[in-house]
Scaffold this motif. Structure first.
Motif, PDB file in Angstrom:
ATOM      1  N   ALA A  75      15.601  12.604  -6.421  1.00  0.00           N
ATOM      2  CA  ALA A  75      14.463  11.732  -6.125  1.00  0.00           C
ATOM      3  C   ALA A  75      14.795  10.736  -5.014  1.00  0.00           C
ATOM      4  N   LEU A  76      16.082  10.551  -4.720  1.00  0.00           N
ATOM      5  CA  LEU A  76      16.490   9.625  -3.656  1.00  0.00           C
ATOM      6  C   LEU A  76      16.550  10.390  -2.334  1.00  0.00           C
ATOM      7  N   ARG A  77      15.401  10.802  -1.880  1.00  0.00           N
ATOM      8  CA  ARG A  77      15.300  11.544  -0.622  1.00  0.00           C
ATOM      9  C   ARG A  77      14.445  10.744   0.351  1.00  0.00           C
ATOM     10  N   PRO A  78      14.628  10.955   1.639  1.00  0.00           N
ATOM     11  CA  PRO A  78      13.837  10.209   2.627  1.00  0.00           C
ATOM     12  C   PRO A  78      12.341  10.308   2.331  1.00  0.00           C
ATOM     13  N   GLY A  79      11.692   9.160   2.357  1.00  0.00           N
ATOM     14  CA  GLY A  79      10.260   9.091   2.107  1.00  0.00           C
ATOM     15  C   GLY A  79       9.901   8.802   0.659  1.00  0.00           C
TER      16      GLY A  79
END
Length: 99
Positions: A75-79
């Motif tokens: 869930a800690l992805r860009p955007g």
């Protein structure tokens, strides 16, 4: 340990009124955007800053990572956006993952 992600934290209006945090690192519950914040469903989010939010202003730049191995690290992805519990106000800050 999962790698840290660069993020922008936008503090609630209540936190701005009380004064921005002076920490260099904190560990607080966070919820992935779209989930209902419940006491027992947050994940421990480690936030580390080079300069305290009180020095940076609002928003503040940070490096973030989940603490627990079972956390939704993908869930800690860009955007992506999370909601971070503010200890002083019991409100929620917005955490935007930048890269």
């Amino acid at each position: 340990m999962r790698e840290e992600r660069r993020a922008r934290i936008t503090w609630s209006a209540a936190q701005v009124r009380k004064g921005l945090p002076t920490f260099s690192q904190t560990l607080d519950p966070a919820w992935v955007e779209g989930t209902v914040p419940r006491r027992d469903e947050g994940w421990s989010l480690m936030c580390r800053v080079d300069a305290a939010p009180s020095e940076q202003g609002n928003p503040s730049m940070a490096h973030v990572r989940f603490l627990m191995p079972a956390a939704p690290h993908d869930a800690l992805r860009p955007g992506a956006t999370l909601r971070l519990f503010e200890r002083e106000t019991f409100d929620l800050a917005v955490v935007e993952i930048l890269d």
